[in-house]
Design an enzyme around this catalytic site. Structure first.
Site, PDB file in Angstrom:
ATOM      1  CG  ASN A 237      50.298  55.754  55.765  1.00  0.00           C
ATOM      2  OD1 ASN A 237      49.390  55.802  56.643  1.00  0.00           O
ATOM      3  ND2 ASN A 237      50.932  56.922  55.888  1.00  0.00           N
TER       4      ASN A 237
ATOM      5  CD  GLU B 289      47.053  65.204  62.740  1.00  0.00           C
ATOM      6  OE1 GLU B 289      47.788  65.628  61.687  1.00  0.00           O
ATOM      7  OE2 GLU B 289      46.891  65.873  63.741  1.00  0.00           O
TER       8      GLU B 289
ATOM      9  CB  CYS C  13      51.019  61.946  56.305  1.00  0.00           C
ATOM     10  SG  CYS C  13      51.372  61.861  57.602  1.00  0.00           S
TER      11      CYS C  13
HETATM   12  N1  LIG Z   1      48.322  63.789  58.358  1.00  0.00           N
HETATM   13  C1  LIG Z   1      48.649  62.322  58.520  1.00  0.00           C
HETATM   14  O1  LIG Z   1      48.929  62.045  59.615  1.00  0.00           O
HETATM   15  C2  LIG Z   1      48.570  61.205  57.724  1.00  0.00           C
HETATM   16  C3  LIG Z   1      47.796  61.438  56.491  1.00  0.00           C
HETATM   17  N2  LIG Z   1      47.603  60.530  55.659  1.00  0.00           N
HETATM   18  C4  LIG Z   1      47.136  60.673  54.414  1.00  0.00           C
HETATM   19  O2  LIG Z   1      45.963  59.519  54.232  1.00  0.00           O
HETATM   20  C5  LIG Z   1      45.868  59.403  52.828  1.00  0.00           C
HETATM   21  C6  LIG Z   1      46.293  57.776  52.580  1.00  0.00           C
HETATM   22  O3  LIG Z   1      45.683  57.188  53.452  1.00  0.00           O
HETATM   23  P1  LIG Z   1      44.353  56.332  52.894  1.00  0.00           P
HETATM   24  O4  LIG Z   1      44.347  55.230  54.033  1.00  0.00           O
HETATM   25  O5  LIG Z   1      44.468  55.850  51.554  1.00  0.00           O
HETATM   26  O6  LIG Z   1      43.337  57.306  53.194  1.00  0.00           O
HETATM   27  P2  LIG Z   1      41.608  57.335  53.205  1.00  0.00           P
HETATM   28  O7  LIG Z   1      41.350  58.555  53.353  1.00  0.00           O
HETATM   29  O8  LIG Z   1      41.276  56.713  51.775  1.00  0.00           O
HETATM   30  O9  LIG Z   1      41.307  56.211  54.108  1.00  0.00           O
HETATM   31  C7  LIG Z   1      41.684  56.448  55.579  1.00  0.00           C
HETATM   32  C8  LIG Z   1      40.541  55.534  56.357  1.00  0.00           C
HETATM   33  O10 LIG Z   1      39.109  55.904  56.091  1.00  0.00           O
HETATM   34  C9  LIG Z   1      38.322  55.170  55.884  1.00  0.00           C
HETATM   35  N3  LIG Z   1      37.168  55.475  55.193  1.00  0.00           N
HETATM   36  C10 LIG Z   1      37.094  55.685  53.595  1.00  0.00           C
HETATM   37  N4  LIG Z   1      35.764  56.055  53.383  1.00  0.00           N
HETATM   38  C11 LIG Z   1      35.294  56.386  54.608  1.00  0.00           C
HETATM   39  C12 LIG Z   1      34.134  56.927  54.764  1.00  0.00           C
HETATM   40  N5  LIG Z   1      32.985  57.462  54.098  1.00  0.00           N
HETATM   41  N6  LIG Z   1      33.681  57.374  56.307  1.00  0.00           N
HETATM   42  C13 LIG Z   1      34.549  56.937  57.262  1.00  0.00           C
HETATM   43  N7  LIG Z   1      35.766  56.369  56.961  1.00  0.00           N
HETATM   44  C14 LIG Z   1      35.988  55.915  55.618  1.00  0.00           C
HETATM   45  C15 LIG Z   1      39.178  53.848  55.180  1.00  0.00           C
HETATM   46  O11 LIG Z   1      38.703  52.707  55.083  1.00  0.00           O
HETATM   47  P3  LIG Z   1      38.961  51.666  54.023  1.00  0.00           P
HETATM   48  O12 LIG Z   1      40.357  51.429  53.776  1.00  0.00           O
HETATM   49  O13 LIG Z   1      38.130  50.531  54.456  1.00  0.00           O
HETATM   50  O14 LIG Z   1      38.478  52.607  52.702  1.00  0.00           O
HETATM   51  C16 LIG Z   1      40.539  54.172  56.063  1.00  0.00           C
HETATM   52  O15 LIG Z   1      40.142  53.343  57.267  1.00  0.00           O
HETATM   53  C17 LIG Z   1      47.072  60.271  52.350  1.00  0.00           C
HETATM   54  O16 LIG Z   1      46.417  61.425  51.580  1.00  0.00           O
HETATM   55  C18 LIG Z   1      47.921  60.769  53.389  1.00  0.00           C
HETATM   56  O17 LIG Z   1      48.542  61.762  53.206  1.00  0.00           O
HETATM   57  C19 LIG Z   1      48.119  59.288  55.797  1.00  0.00           C
HETATM   58  C20 LIG Z   1      48.754  59.160  57.136  1.00  0.00           C
HETATM   59  C21 LIG Z   1      48.944  60.142  58.051  1.00  0.00           C
HETATM   60  O1  LIG Z   2      51.352  58.443  58.281  1.00  0.00           O
HETATM   61  C1  LIG Z   2      52.389  58.859  58.311  1.00  0.00           C
HETATM   62  O2  LIG Z   2      52.867  59.440  57.347  1.00  0.00           O
HETATM   63  C2  LIG Z   2      52.958  58.900  59.714  1.00  0.00           C
HETATM   64  O3  LIG Z   2      52.278  59.691  60.576  1.00  0.00           O
HETATM   65  C3  LIG Z   2      54.396  59.279  59.357  1.00  0.00           C
HETATM   66  O4  LIG Z   2      55.071  59.138  60.550  1.00  0.00           O
HETATM   67  P1  LIG Z   2      56.683  59.358  60.774  1.00  0.00           P
HETATM   68  O5  LIG Z   2      56.788  60.557  59.912  1.00  0.00           O
HETATM   69  O6  LIG Z   2      56.978  59.359  61.982  1.00  0.00           O
HETATM   70  O7  LIG Z   2      57.205  58.101  60.128  1.00  0.00           O
END
Ligand SMILES: NC(=O)C1=CN([C@@H]2O[C@H](COP(=O)(O)OP(=O)(O)OC[C@H]3O[C@@H](n4cnc5c(N)ncnc54)[C@H](OP(=O)(O)O)[C@@H]3O)[C@@H](O)[C@H]2O)C=CC1
Ligand SMILES: O=C(O)[C@H](O)COP(=O)(O)O
Length: 503
Positions: free
Chosen positions: A169, A264, A298
Site C-alpha cells: 500500500n 509493523e 494500516c
Molecule cells: N502497521 C503498518 O505500518 C502497516 C501495516 N500494513 C498491513 O499490511 C497488510 C496489507 O499489506 P500486504 O502487502 O497485503 O501484506 P503482506 O503481509 O501480504 O505482504 C507484505 C510483504 O511481505 C511479503 N511476503 C509475503 N510472504 C512472505 C514470506 N513468507 N516471507 C517474507 N515476506 C513475505 C510480501 O511480498 P509479496 O507481495 O510478493 O507477497 C510483501 O512484500 C494489512 O494487514 C495492513 O494492515 C500495511 C501497511 C502499514
Molecule cells: O501503511 C500505511 O497504512 C501507512 O503507514 C499509513 O501512513 P499514513 O497514515 O501517514 O497515511
C-alpha cells in the site's frame, strides 16, 4: 513514463530486472512474476522471479559492501542520501505512474507518496548526522561501590545487513523508511519489494543507483514472498529485518533468528466519539480516515464506536459525505479505486455478507464491479459480526453504537491489534484519560489516525508490531551500542586536588 528515459536500464524486453552488485540483471530462473493492474485486472508489468542462488550472491555482496560503507564518513553517507532524495523527487512522475498502475493509488496521492519519500530520505540523512555523531560518556562513581576509575564511551554502530520488506500500500514510502535509516547508520540493505508495487520500488532503487552508492550496498530481489520470503528472512547473513505487512510478520518473527526485528503489522483502529464531540469534524475525519486510498491503510479508521445519543446525527453526516465520494479509475483521481486484488475484494465481500446475514444496517447499497467496491458504511454493527473485529483493508466501515465510553474502550482493548486509535471530544482531560486507557501504540485526539509526519514514532502493541518506526527510532533500531571503557590506575576527579601525589 515508467521504464523509459533514465529508467531504460531497468527493463529487459517487457520484464523489469532485479538489482544486484550495482547492476541491473535478468534472473537465471528464466521466470517472471506478473503484476496485475487492480483496475483493469490485466497484466501490467512483469518482474524477475529471483533464485535462491541470486539471493545468496546478493547477501554475500551486502556483507562485504557493508564493511567499507561502515568506514565511510557520516557526512558522505548523508550527502549520497540527499542526492538520492533529489533524484527521486525529480523523477516523481514515472514512479507515481507505476504506483497508479500497480496498486491503483489515485494519481495525486501517488505523487504525494514519492515526494514524501524524498523528504523522508533527506530528513533521515540530517537526523542521522546529528544522532549518530553523538555518543555518551559515563563515569563509574555514580554507581554504588565505585570510585571514579572508569570512563565509559558509548557510540552507535551498524548491525550489518538489513532486510527490508514493505507492503503493497505504500511500497515506495515504506521501503525508503527502512532503506534510509539503514544506510545512514552504516548498514547495507537488501530490499524485497511487494509484488504489487515492485516496479515502483525498482524505479526508486534506480534513483539510489544514480546517486552513486557503492556496488553491492543496496540490492533489490524480486519474486513472490510466498516463494522466496522464507529463504530471505531465514538467511544467515541477515542481521535485522524491517517488515511492514499483515500476519506474515507474525510467522516471520517466529522463524527469524536472534536478530532485531522491526514489525509493523495490521490494525483495527478505533474511532471513539463522545457526546460533546464536534460531529462535523468527526464526520470529515471518518471520511478521510476510513476511505482515503479506499481504506487500504494500516492507519485507516476501521471501526467507529459512537455514543448512542449522537449516533443518528453522526451517521447522517457521514452518509452525506460518503455520497459525495467519487468512485472509478485512479488515473482520474477518484476517491475510491479498485482494491489491490481479487482475493482482497472477495475477502471484503465476505465480511460484508456476514454483516448482512447478522442484520447490520446498510447505509448504502453494496456494489462491486471486479475489484472496485463502492464505499459502504455499516451501521448498528454488533460484536458478533466479523467486521467488528477483522481488518477489511477496503472501503467498508462499521459503526458500533455504544452506551458508555468504557464500552468503547473495552471493545478497542479486546482486539488482538493495537496500532492506533482516535478519540473525539472537546474535554481534553477526558481525552487524555481515554488515550491512557486505550491499548494502542498511538492515540490521536480530535483527528483520524495517521503514521505521518514520518519522523513521529509509529508503533503497534500486541499483534500490531514489534519495535517502533519513525526516522529517529528506525535509526536507533538499526544500530547497536558499542562501549569502550578506559580504566585508570587511580581514581581521578576533575578539579579535585592531590593530582600530583596520585601520579
Ligand atoms: N502497521 C503498518 O505500518 C502497516 C501495516 N500494513 C498491513 O499490511 C497488510 C496489507 O499489506 P500486504 O502487502 O497485503 O501484506 P503482506 O503481509 O501480504 O505482504 C507484505 C510483504 O511481505 C511479503 N511476503 C509475503 N510472504 C512472505 C514470506 N513468507 N516471507 C517474507 N515476506 C513475505 C510480501 O511480498 P509479496 O507481495 O510478493 O507477497 C510483501 O512484500 C494489512 O494487514 C495492513 O494492515 C500495511 C501497511 C502499514
Ligand atoms: O501503511 C500505511 O497504512 C501507512 O503507514 C499509513 O501512513 P499514513 O497514515 O501517514 O497515511
Amino acid at each position: 513514463m515508467a521504464g523509459t528515459g533514465i529508467f531504460t536500464d531497468i527493463l529487459d524486453g517487457d520484464v523489469y530486472k532485479y538489482y544486484s552488485d550495482g547492476e541491473w540483471k535478468t534472473s537465471s530462473s528464466g521466470k517472471s512474476v506478473a503484476i496485475i493492474n487492480p483496475a483493469t485486472r490485466k497484466t501490467q508489468y512483469k518482474v524477475q522471479a529471483c533464485t535462491q542462488e541470486e539471493v545468496n550472491k546478493v547477501m554475500e555482496m551486502a556483507k562485504s559492501a557493508q564493511k567499507s560503507w561502515a568506514k565511510t564518513p557520516l557526512w558522505k553517507r548523508a550527502e549520497l542520501l540527499h542526492k538520492a532524495a533529489a533524484i527521486l523527487k525529480d523523477n516523481k512522475a514515472p514512479i507515481a505512474e507505476s504506483l497508479v498502475k500497480e496498486i491503483a493509488k489515485p494519481a495525486k496521492d501517488s505523487v504525494t507518496e514519492v515526494v514524501r519519500s524524498g523528504d523522508l530520505i533527506s530528513y533521515c540523512a540530517e537526523e542521522g548526522v546529528r544522532i549518530l555523531g553523538e555518543g555518551k560518556f559515563l563515569l563509574s562513581d555514580s554507581f554504588p561501590g565505585n570510585e571514579r576509575t572508569k570512563y565509559c564511551l558509548t557510540s552507535k554502530i551498524p548491525l550489518g545487513v538489513v532486510l527490508a520488506i514493505p507492503p503493497f500500500n505504500y511500497p515506495v514510502n515504506l521501503a525508503v523508511s527502512k532503506i534510509a535509516p539503514a544506510l545512514i547508520a552504516g548498514n547495507s540493505l537488501v530490499l524485497k519489494p511487494p509484488t504489487q508495487g515492485a516496479v515502483s520500488c525498482l524505479h526508486m532503487v534506480h534513483c539510489f543507483h544514480l546517486a552513486g552508492f557503492p556496488k553491492g550496498l543496496i540490492s533489490c530481489i524480486t519474486g513472490k514472498g510466498s516463494e522466496i520470503g522464507d529463504f530471505l528472512t531465514m538467511h544467515p547473513a541477515v542481521n535485522c529485518i524491517s517488515f511492514t505487512g499483515g500476519d506474515t510478520g507474525i510467522s516471520i518473527s517466529k522463524k527469524a533468528g536472534m536478530i532485531p526485528l522491526q514489525m509493523e503489522l495490521g490494525g483495527k483502529d478505533a474511532c471513539i466519539v463522545l457526546e460533546d464531540a464536534d460531529l462535523d469534524l468527526v464526520a470529515s475525519n471518518i471520511i478521510k480516515g476510513g476511505f482515503s486510498y479506499s481504506g487500504q491503510r494500516c492507519t485507516a479508521v476501521k471501526v467507529v464506536l459512537v455514543i448512542k445519543s449522537v449516533a443518528d446525527e453522526l451517521v447522517e453526516k457521514v452518509k452525506a459525505k460518503v455520497a459525495k465520494l467519487t468512485v472509478g479509475p485512479p488515473e482520474e483521481n477518484c476517491d475510491i479505486t479498485a482494491v489491490v486484488s481479487e482475493s482482497s475484494a472477495n475477502f471484503i465481500e465476505g465480511l460484508v455478507m456476514d454483516a448482512k446475514d447478522k442484520g447490520a444496517t446498510f447505509c448504502q447499497e453494496y456494489k462491486r464491479e471486479g475489484n472496485l467496491i463502492w464505499p459502504l458504511l455499516l451501521d448498528n454493527v454488533r460484536p458478533d459480526m466479523r467486521i467488528a473485529w477483522e481488518e477489511p483493508f477496503g472501503p467498508v466501515l462499521p459503526v458500533l453504537r455504544i452506551n458508555s465510553v468504557e464500552e468503547g474502550i473495552n471493545h478497542c482493548n479486546a482486539s488482538n491489534f493495537g496500532l492506533q486509535g482516535c478519540v473525539f471530544t472537546k474535554d481534553i482531560n477526558k481525552a487524555i484519560l481515554i488515550s491512557d486507557a486505550m491499548e494502542t501504540g498511538t492515540v490521536q485526539i480530535n483527528s483520524a489516525p495517521a503514521r505521518g509526519p514520518d519522523h513521529f514514532p509509529f508503533q503497534g502493541l500486541k499483534d500490531s508490531g514489534i519495535g517502533s518506526q519513525g526516522v529517529t527510532n528506525s535509526i536507533n533500531l538499526m544500530t547497536k551500542v558499542k562501549t569502550t571503557v578506559i580504566n585508570l590506575p587511580t581514581p581521578s576527579y576533575s578539579m579535585g586536588d592531590g593530582f600530583i601525589s596520585r601520579l
